[in-house]
Design an enzyme around this catalytic site. Structure first.
Site, PDB file in Angstrom:
ATOM      1  N   ARG A 105       0.872  -1.190   0.000  1.00  0.00           N
ATOM      2  CA  ARG A 105       0.000   0.000   0.000  1.00  0.00           C
ATOM      3  C   ARG A 105       0.899   1.227   0.000  1.00  0.00           C
ATOM      4  O   ARG A 105       1.689   1.425   0.923  1.00  0.00           O
ATOM      5  CB  ARG A 105      -0.915   0.010   1.224  1.00  0.00           C
ATOM      6  CG  ARG A 105      -1.640   1.349   1.413  1.00  0.00           C
ATOM      7  CD  ARG A 105      -2.729   1.299   2.443  1.00  0.00           C
ATOM      8  NE  ARG A 105      -3.885   0.579   1.915  1.00  0.00           N
ATOM      9  CZ  ARG A 105      -5.109   0.620   2.440  1.00  0.00           C
ATOM     10  NH1 ARG A 105      -5.337   1.360   3.522  1.00  0.00           N
ATOM     11  NH2 ARG A 105      -6.094  -0.061   1.913  1.00  0.00           N
ATOM     12  N   HIS A 132      -7.431   0.890  -6.512  1.00  0.00           N
ATOM     13  CA  HIS A 132      -7.594   0.008  -5.341  1.00  0.00           C
ATOM     14  C   HIS A 132      -8.144  -1.327  -5.863  1.00  0.00           C
ATOM     15  O   HIS A 132      -9.281  -1.706  -5.570  1.00  0.00           O
ATOM     16  CB  HIS A 132      -8.531   0.652  -4.331  1.00  0.00           C
ATOM     17  CG  HIS A 132      -8.442   0.087  -2.946  1.00  0.00           C
ATOM     18  ND1 HIS A 132      -7.607  -0.978  -2.608  1.00  0.00           N
ATOM     19  CD2 HIS A 132      -9.081   0.433  -1.794  1.00  0.00           C
ATOM     20  CE1 HIS A 132      -7.747  -1.256  -1.325  1.00  0.00           C
ATOM     21  NE2 HIS A 132      -8.627  -0.416  -0.806  1.00  0.00           N
ATOM     22  N   GLN A 135      -9.716  -4.117  -3.532  1.00  0.00           N
ATOM     23  CA  GLN A 135     -11.054  -3.771  -3.050  1.00  0.00           C
ATOM     24  C   GLN A 135     -12.109  -4.136  -4.088  1.00  0.00           C
ATOM     25  O   GLN A 135     -13.187  -4.642  -3.755  1.00  0.00           O
ATOM     26  CB  GLN A 135     -11.129  -2.270  -2.747  1.00  0.00           C
ATOM     27  CG  GLN A 135     -12.480  -1.808  -2.253  1.00  0.00           C
ATOM     28  CD  GLN A 135     -12.825  -2.346  -0.887  1.00  0.00           C
ATOM     29  OE1 GLN A 135     -12.054  -2.171   0.055  1.00  0.00           O
ATOM     30  NE2 GLN A 135     -13.968  -3.003  -0.740  1.00  0.00           N
ATOM     31  N   ASP A 228     -17.613   6.377  -1.835  1.00  0.00           N
ATOM     32  CA  ASP A 228     -16.379   6.296  -1.056  1.00  0.00           C
ATOM     33  C   ASP A 228     -16.243   7.609  -0.305  1.00  0.00           C
ATOM     34  O   ASP A 228     -16.940   8.588  -0.616  1.00  0.00           O
ATOM     35  CB  ASP A 228     -15.188   6.067  -2.013  1.00  0.00           C
ATOM     36  CG  ASP A 228     -13.872   5.841  -1.269  1.00  0.00           C
ATOM     37  OD1 ASP A 228     -13.910   5.457  -0.084  1.00  0.00           O
ATOM     38  OD2 ASP A 228     -12.804   6.065  -1.892  1.00  0.00           O
ATOM     39  N   CYS A 268     -16.510   0.944   0.515  1.00  0.00           N
ATOM     40  CA  CYS A 268     -15.313   0.148   0.851  1.00  0.00           C
ATOM     41  C   CYS A 268     -14.895   0.328   2.295  1.00  0.00           C
ATOM     42  O   CYS A 268     -14.123  -0.475   2.807  1.00  0.00           O
ATOM     43  CB  CYS A 268     -14.177   0.480  -0.110  1.00  0.00           C
ATOM     44  SG  CYS A 268     -13.518   2.149   0.064  1.00  0.00           S
ATOM     45  N   ARG A 296     -13.018  -9.081   1.333  1.00  0.00           N
ATOM     46  CA  ARG A 296     -11.602  -8.771   1.110  1.00  0.00           C
ATOM     47  C   ARG A 296     -10.765 -10.018   1.369  1.00  0.00           C
ATOM     48  O   ARG A 296      -9.822 -10.319   0.650  1.00  0.00           O
ATOM     49  CB  ARG A 296     -11.144  -7.632   2.037  1.00  0.00           C
ATOM     50  CG  ARG A 296     -11.810  -6.289   1.823  1.00  0.00           C
ATOM     51  CD  ARG A 296     -11.484  -5.677   0.477  1.00  0.00           C
ATOM     52  NE  ARG A 296     -10.059  -5.505   0.274  1.00  0.00           N
ATOM     53  CZ  ARG A 296      -9.333  -4.464   0.693  1.00  0.00           C
ATOM     54  NH1 ARG A 296      -9.931  -3.467   1.314  1.00  0.00           N
ATOM     55  NH2 ARG A 296      -8.036  -4.371   0.439  1.00  0.00           N
TER      56      ARG A 296
HETATM   57  N1   CP Z   1     -11.247  -0.372   2.274  1.00  0.00           N
HETATM   58  C1   CP Z   1      -9.984  -0.340   2.727  1.00  0.00           C
HETATM   59  O1   CP Z   1      -8.984  -0.423   1.966  1.00  0.00           O
HETATM   60  O2   CP Z   1      -9.902  -0.293   4.084  1.00  0.00           O
HETATM   61  P1   CP Z   1      -8.555  -0.016   4.894  1.00  0.00           P
HETATM   62  O3   CP Z   1      -8.050   1.344   4.502  1.00  0.00           O
HETATM   63  O4   CP Z   1      -8.951  -0.101   6.340  1.00  0.00           O
HETATM   64  O5   CP Z   1      -7.556  -1.079   4.518  1.00  0.00           O
END
Ligand code: CP
Length: 319
Positions: A105, A132, A135, A228, A268, A296
């Protein structure tokens, strides 16, 4: 050739369907693919590098890797030499000799591309500024569970349409053959190259793309409504201004009245009730956000297994 997953379109439509099929199998039988365990399994450790905070992504990868018989190695922001004392390429050259896969990430998509270019083990985008894709695998799995086959369904995404989730909804949605409608204010719509890439993929799958500033146009009869946060990581100082800008794109009861009566709602998470989504919608009967969060785990397990097997098969074929 090592297979990486940096952007949603790194999987062809057929490959995306294979990953989702495997995710459903692993949801029903969580320990069926112990790819990291047992004699001859090879490396057991998966590096999970987090330059930003995370709950779902971090926990679902860690738990999923454990389910697959592996060992998750979480490296938090500032805990390695990456990015300050050592280049991305040199870090990749070291990690690829020690771990089965690298999950990262980070901020810039270019960093992920550099990591992948130097790695002979799969590199997975666990969220970047641009996409992403993990997701979206969970989101598609959730839609499939609640609405059936994905091809032909209509998904409306409302809100900050210039962010990574909007981009991934476009690319992953059309890869699944969905009709993807993206609505946001002028200046906060997906960039041209992303829209072009989505339209190109849609030609292949029968999906379609609509980008509009008109929330009602996007919502009309939609099977799936998604949103989002309006304030992504690093934008906290702009919260009040962004709330004003995006207010007419909120997913609330009035918005849901424009969608199909049996539409499902995705977010998400983390969510800000009263901003991009109202409490009555996210906590109401059309919300599938908790299934989406759980998925996930199943989707990413399937992805890791699929990438490992596809990479091994390609290497065996001399690619
Ligand atoms: N949706 C998502 O990526 O959640 P986090 O940022 O908690 O990993």
């Amino acid at each position: 050739m090592t297979r990486h997953f940096l952007v949603d379109t790194d999987l062809t439509p057929a490959e995306q369907a294979e990953v989702l099929d495997l995710a459903l199998e692993l949801k029903a039988n969580p320990y069926a693919e112990a790819v990291y365990a047992g004699e001859g399994a090879g490396r057991r450790t998966v590096a999970l590098i987090f330059d930003k905070t995370s709950t779902r992504t971090r926990v679902s990868f860690a738990a999923g890797i454990a389910d697959l018989g592996g060992v998750p190695l979480v490296i938090g922001a500032g805990e390695s030499q990456l990015g300050h004392k050592e280049s991305i390429t040199d870090t990749a050259r070291v990690l690829e000799r020690m771990v089965a896969s690298i999950v990262w990430r980070t901020y810039a998509q270019a960093g992920l591309e550099e990591m992948a270019a130097a790695s002979r083990v799969p590199v997975v985008n666990a969220l970047s500024d641009d996409y992403h894709p993990c997701q979206l695998l969970a989101d598609l799995l959730t839609i499939r569970e609640h609405k059936g086959p994905l091809a032909g369904l209509t998904l409306a995404y409302l809100g900050d349409a210039a962010n990574n989730m909007a981009n991934s909804y476009l690319l992953a949605g059309v890869t699944a053959g969905m009709h993807v409608r993206i609505a946001g204010p002028q200046g906060f719509l997906p960039a041209g190259p992303v829209v072009d890439a989505a339209r190109l993929r849609a030609v292949e799958t029968g999906g379609s793309v609509l980008v509009t500033t008109d929330a009602a146009e996007a919502l009309a009869g939609a099977d799936v409504v998604a949103t989002d946060t309006w304030v992504s990581m690093g934008q906290e100082d702009e919260k009040a201004a962004r709330a004003e800008l995006f207010r007419s794109y909120a997913v609330d009861a009035a918005a849901m009245a424009r969608a199909a009566p049996d539409a499902v709602v995705l977010h998400c998470l983390p969510a800000y009730r009263g901003y991009e989504i109202s409490a009555d919608v996210i906590d109401g009967p059309q919300s599938v956000v908790w299934d989406e969060a759980e998925n996930r785990l199943h989707a990413q397990k399937a992805l890791l297994v699929w990438l490992m097997k596809a990479s091994q098969a390609a290497q065996a074929d001399g690619e």
